[in-house]
Write a protein that holds these residues in place. Structure first.
Motif, PDB file in Angstrom:
ATOM      1  N   ALA A 241       0.823  -1.212   0.000  1.00 34.25           N
ATOM      2  CA  ALA A 241       0.000   0.000   0.000  1.00 34.25           C
ATOM      3  C   ALA A 241       0.855   1.258   0.000  1.00 34.25           C
ATOM      4  CB  ALA A 241      -0.936  -0.009   1.202  1.00 34.25           C
ATOM      5  N   GLU A 242       2.076   1.162   0.532  1.00 39.40           N
ATOM      6  CA  GLU A 242       2.961   2.324   0.584  1.00 39.40           C
ATOM      7  C   GLU A 242       3.574   2.646  -0.774  1.00 39.40           C
ATOM      8  OE1 GLU A 242       5.957   1.264   3.344  1.00 39.40           O
ATOM      9  OE2 GLU A 242       4.613   1.062   5.073  1.00 39.40           O
ATOM     10  N   ALA A 243       3.573   1.680  -1.677  1.00 41.32           N
ATOM     11  CA  ALA A 243       4.300   1.828  -2.939  1.00 41.32           C
ATOM     12  C   ALA A 243       3.585   2.688  -3.960  1.00 41.32           C
ATOM     13  CB  ALA A 243       4.585   0.448  -3.533  1.00 41.32           C
ATOM     14  N   GLY A 244       2.305   2.952  -3.740  1.00 41.67           N
ATOM     15  CA  GLY A 244       1.572   3.773  -4.694  1.00 41.67           C
ATOM     16  C   GLY A 244       1.206   2.991  -5.944  1.00 41.67           C
ATOM     17  N   GLY A 245       1.047   3.718  -7.071  1.00 42.07           N
ATOM     18  CA  GLY A 245       0.604   3.065  -8.295  1.00 42.07           C
ATOM     19  C   GLY A 245       1.233   3.666  -9.534  1.00 42.07           C
ATOM     20  N   ASP A 246       0.529   3.479 -10.669  1.00 44.41           N
ATOM     21  CA  ASP A 246       0.974   3.984 -11.969  1.00 44.41           C
ATOM     22  C   ASP A 246       2.277   3.340 -12.432  1.00 44.41           C
ATOM     23  OD1 ASP A 246       0.379   5.560 -14.197  1.00 44.41           O
ATOM     24  OD2 ASP A 246       1.849   7.058 -13.595  1.00 44.41           O
ATOM     25  N   TYR A 247       2.451   2.058 -12.119  1.00 45.64           N
ATOM     26  CA  TYR A 247       3.635   1.337 -12.577  1.00 45.64           C
ATOM     27  C   TYR A 247       3.370   0.695 -13.946  1.00 45.64           C
ATOM     28  CZ  TYR A 247       5.511   1.811  -7.865  1.00 45.64           C
ATOM     29  OH  TYR A 247       5.994   2.306  -6.670  1.00 45.64           O
ATOM     30  N   ASP A 248       4.410   0.603 -14.730  1.00 41.93           N
ATOM     31  CA  ASP A 248       4.282  -0.081 -16.020  1.00 41.93           C
ATOM     32  C   ASP A 248       4.109  -1.580 -15.841  1.00 41.93           C
ATOM     33  OD1 ASP A 248       4.913   2.114 -18.135  1.00 41.93           O
ATOM     34  OD2 ASP A 248       6.460   2.362 -16.594  1.00 41.93           O
ATOM     35  N   ALA A 249       4.663  -2.102 -14.757  1.00 41.87           N
ATOM     36  CA  ALA A 249       4.518  -3.532 -14.495  1.00 41.87           C
ATOM     37  C   ALA A 249       4.584  -3.792 -12.995  1.00 41.87           C
ATOM     38  CB  ALA A 249       5.597  -4.331 -15.208  1.00 41.87           C
ATOM     39  N   PHE A 250       3.860  -4.811 -12.578  1.00 47.02           N
ATOM     40  CA  PHE A 250       3.883  -5.350 -11.220  1.00 47.02           C
ATOM     41  C   PHE A 250       4.377  -6.779 -11.331  1.00 47.02           C
ATOM     42  CE2 PHE A 250       0.983  -8.291  -8.851  1.00 47.02           C
ATOM     43  CZ  PHE A 250       1.613  -8.230  -7.617  1.00 47.02           C
ATOM     44  N   ILE A 251       5.412  -7.147 -10.561  1.00 47.66           N
ATOM     45  CA  ILE A 251       5.977  -8.493 -10.616  1.00 47.66           C
ATOM     46  C   ILE A 251       5.882  -9.102  -9.230  1.00 47.66           C
ATOM     47  CG2 ILE A 251       7.995  -9.901 -11.148  1.00 47.66           C
ATOM     48  CD1 ILE A 251       8.965  -7.721 -13.021  1.00 47.66           C
ATOM     49  N   ASP A 252       5.075 -10.150  -9.105  1.00 47.23           N
ATOM     50  CA  ASP A 252       4.904 -10.813  -7.814  1.00 47.23           C
ATOM     51  C   ASP A 252       5.837 -12.008  -7.710  1.00 47.23           C
ATOM     52  OD1 ASP A 252       3.823 -11.722  -5.322  1.00 47.23           O
ATOM     53  OD2 ASP A 252       2.779 -13.254  -6.483  1.00 47.23           O
ATOM     54  N   CYS A 253       6.671 -12.006  -6.678  1.00 46.25           N
ATOM     55  CA  CYS A 253       7.603 -13.107  -6.431  1.00 46.25           C
ATOM     56  C   CYS A 253       7.255 -13.859  -5.154  1.00 46.25           C
ATOM     57  CB  CYS A 253       9.032 -12.577  -6.341  1.00 46.25           C
ATOM     58  SG  CYS A 253       9.573 -11.648  -7.787  1.00 46.25           S
ATOM     59  N   THR A 254       6.030 -13.688  -4.659  1.00 46.72           N
ATOM     60  CA  THR A 254       5.642 -14.294  -3.389  1.00 46.72           C
ATOM     61  C   THR A 254       4.644 -15.433  -3.532  1.00 46.72           C
ATOM     62  OG1 THR A 254       3.754 -12.826  -2.971  1.00 46.72           O
ATOM     63  CG2 THR A 254       5.956 -12.038  -2.307  1.00 46.72           C
ATOM     64  N   GLY A 255       3.729 -15.326  -4.473  1.00 44.92           N
ATOM     65  CA  GLY A 255       2.652 -16.306  -4.565  1.00 44.92           C
ATOM     66  C   GLY A 255       1.533 -16.072  -3.573  1.00 44.92           C
ATOM     67  N   VAL A 256       1.588 -14.974  -2.822  1.00 48.26           N
ATOM     68  CA  VAL A 256       0.549 -14.661  -1.835  1.00 48.26           C
ATOM     69  C   VAL A 256      -0.685 -14.127  -2.553  1.00 48.26           C
ATOM     70  CG1 VAL A 256      -0.041 -13.229   0.155  1.00 48.26           C
ATOM     71  CG2 VAL A 256       2.259 -14.213  -0.046  1.00 48.26           C
ATOM     72  N   GLY A 271      -0.820  -1.672 -18.633  1.00 55.42           N
ATOM     73  CA  GLY A 271       0.385  -2.263 -18.073  1.00 55.42           C
ATOM     74  C   GLY A 271       0.281  -3.769 -17.910  1.00 55.42           C
ATOM     75  N   ARG A 272       1.254  -4.342 -17.185  1.00 55.73           N
ATOM     76  CA  ARG A 272       1.335  -5.801 -17.073  1.00 55.73           C
ATOM     77  C   ARG A 272       1.474  -6.233 -15.614  1.00 55.73           C
ATOM     78  NH1 ARG A 272       4.324  -8.599 -22.112  1.00 55.73           N
ATOM     79  NH2 ARG A 272       3.491  -7.255 -23.739  1.00 55.73           N
ATOM     80  N   ALA A 273       0.820  -7.349 -15.284  1.00 62.21           N
ATOM     81  CA  ALA A 273       0.996  -8.015 -13.998  1.00 62.21           C
ATOM     82  C   ALA A 273       1.646  -9.364 -14.270  1.00 62.21           C
ATOM     83  CB  ALA A 273      -0.344  -8.198 -13.290  1.00 62.21           C
ATOM     84  N   VAL A 274       2.777  -9.608 -13.644  1.00 65.87           N
ATOM     85  CA  VAL A 274       3.551 -10.823 -13.887  1.00 65.87           C
ATOM     86  C   VAL A 274       3.594 -11.641 -12.602  1.00 65.87           C
ATOM     87  CG1 VAL A 274       5.787 -11.759 -14.569  1.00 65.87           C
ATOM     88  CG2 VAL A 274       4.932  -9.648 -15.631  1.00 65.87           C
ATOM     89  N   PHE A 275       3.147 -12.885 -12.683  1.00 64.33           N
ATOM     90  CA  PHE A 275       3.096 -13.759 -11.513  1.00 64.33           C
ATOM     91  C   PHE A 275       4.209 -14.802 -11.608  1.00 64.33           C
ATOM     92  CE2 PHE A 275      -1.814 -13.146 -11.397  1.00 64.33           C
ATOM     93  CZ  PHE A 275      -1.646 -11.854 -10.917  1.00 64.33           C
ATOM     94  N   ILE A 276       5.225 -14.653 -10.759  1.00 59.26           N
ATOM     95  CA  ILE A 276       6.295 -15.640 -10.671  1.00 59.26           C
ATOM     96  C   ILE A 276       6.043 -16.599  -9.514  1.00 59.26           C
ATOM     97  CG2 ILE A 276       8.761 -16.004 -10.313  1.00 59.26           C
ATOM     98  CD1 ILE A 276       9.324 -13.341 -11.613  1.00 59.26           C
ATOM     99  N   GLY A 277       5.700 -16.051  -8.329  1.00 61.80           N
ATOM    100  CA  GLY A 277       5.434 -16.899  -7.174  1.00 61.80           C
ATOM    101  C   GLY A 277       4.247 -17.807  -7.431  1.00 61.80           C
ATOM    102  N   VAL A 278       4.348 -19.054  -6.976  1.00 61.02           N
ATOM    103  CA  VAL A 278       3.291 -20.035  -7.255  1.00 61.02           C
ATOM    104  C   VAL A 278       2.167 -19.937  -6.237  1.00 61.02           C
ATOM    105  CG1 VAL A 278       2.760 -22.482  -7.519  1.00 61.02           C
ATOM    106  CG2 VAL A 278       4.925 -21.578  -8.384  1.00 61.02           C
TER     107      VAL A 278
END
Length: 354
Positions: A241-256, A271-278
């Motif tokens: 929530a602290e990171a704000g928004g308007d990013y070109d991409a979000f990359i999740d490495c947690t799987g949460v 933009g793009r949402a990339v899910f790495i975490g399972v």
């Protein structure tokens, strides 16, 4: 069965310094949930097109921990004893029929994915999503938590002297990160938010920096990991929530699941949402945030054709790997990677070759 010619370092005049191979080796075998035993097994023999490795370092991955504690990791389910360990390298000490004996003594990093090269996906160059692939260290194919292992020669990539055994093992982790960064399609000067400051997240951050991403935000609750990310040029936050928004991409490495859901709101329209975490089998995404703003969602399944790229980046000093190792364990003590977790752990390595 066709006959196989095997050459070892004791049968040639090469400069390899390996000693005669023993008949038996140590192997950590996972029999069930929280039931991993140190056993003796025969040293294997390479077949045609294969090489025999004396294993060096083996990285302990989050999926290894899921397999140990839960008996499964994503769709891989423990139904029979298996040797874990898919992040590894070693030294070639034997070659099978058709393999140049000059490979003896060569240090290598090993790609653990073995595709079916006749599959449609492999023929299209996307062998990482081949449904018939095999993978060292998951049920069905023993991994590298043993002193010797036979692998296809094409999966064993030579590494320069400047790349350590630990870094050789982490080529696998970096490859996962590289696939995620490529899916994010980030141009120079763009903005990305990464969630998760473990090995994959920290490698994603370094790769983004190497390709000129303008703003790299990394979200991680653990202070020591945030400090490491800051050293790689990241702006860090303890909460998404602290990171704000308007990013070109979000990359999740947690799987949460909640991270996946909320992260879709941080992405700008288009933009793009990339899910790495399972993570868990099911998760929700906020469909209005995705559909109305045409946010693309990309899953990341391992990697394809990344080993030469990653080895070259390590050799050029574009990626720092050794500094991410927070603990090393001897082969006999490997079980501590699961039973004695570190509060500040980033990457634990098992030194099988020592």
């Amino acid at each position: 069965m066709a006959s196989t010619t095997v050459t070892t370092t004791t049968e040639t005049t090469t400069e390899a310094t390996s000693t005669a191979l023993p008949p038996l080796m140590k192997a950590w075998v996972l029999h069930g949930k929280e039931d991993m035993r140190l056993e003796e097994r025969p040293v294997p023999t390479p077949g045609a097109g294969e090489v025999l490795l004396q294993i060096g370092s083996v990285g302990v991955c989050g999926s290894d921990k899921h397999m140990f504690f839960e008996g499964r990791a994503s769709s891989d389910i423990l139904r029979a004893p298996v040797v874990l360990g898919h992040e590894f390298g070693g030294t070639i000490v034997g070659v099978g029929e058709g393999i140049d004996p000059a490979r003896l003594g060569v240090r290598v990093a090993v790609e653990p994915l073995v595709p079916d090269w006749t599959s449609r996906e492999a023929r299209e160059g996307r062998y990482n999503i081949d449904p018939n692939q095999r993978f060292f260290g998951v049920p069905g194919l023993d991994g590298a938590l043993q002193q010797y292992l036979v692998v296809p020669s094409d999966n064993a990539h030579a590494i320069p002297d400047s790349v350590s055994d630990d870094a050789a093992a982490m080529v696998e982790t970096i490859s996962v990160a590289l696939n995620g960064v490529e899916k994010a399609a980030l141009p120079m000067g763009s903005r990305v938010v990464i969630v998760g400051g473990g090995p994959v997240g920290l490698f994603v951050a370094q790769l983004c920096r190497a390709q000129g991403v303008g703003t790299i935000a990394l979200v991680e609750p653990q202070e020591s990991r945030r400090n490491a990310a800051a050293g790689f040029g990241c702006v860090t936050y303890s909460d998404l929530a602290e990171a704000g928004g308007d990013y070109d991409a979000f990359i999740d490495c947690t799987g949460v699941a909640s991270v996946r859901h909320d992260g879709c709101y941080t992405v700008r329209p288009g933009g793009r949402a990339v899910f790495i975490g399972v993570g868990a089998e099911d998760a929700t995404v906020p469909m209005p945030a995705v559909i109305e703003r045409e946010v693309s969602i990309h899953g990341v399944m391992r990697y394809a054709f990344t080993w030469p790229k990653v080895i070259a980046m390590l050799e050029a000093g574009l990626i720092e790997a050794d500094g991410l190792v927070s603990r090393t364990l001897r082969m006999d003590d490997a079980l501590e990677a699961w039973t004695r977790p570190l509060a500040t752990e980033v990457k634990t390595m098992v030194l099988v070759g020592e």
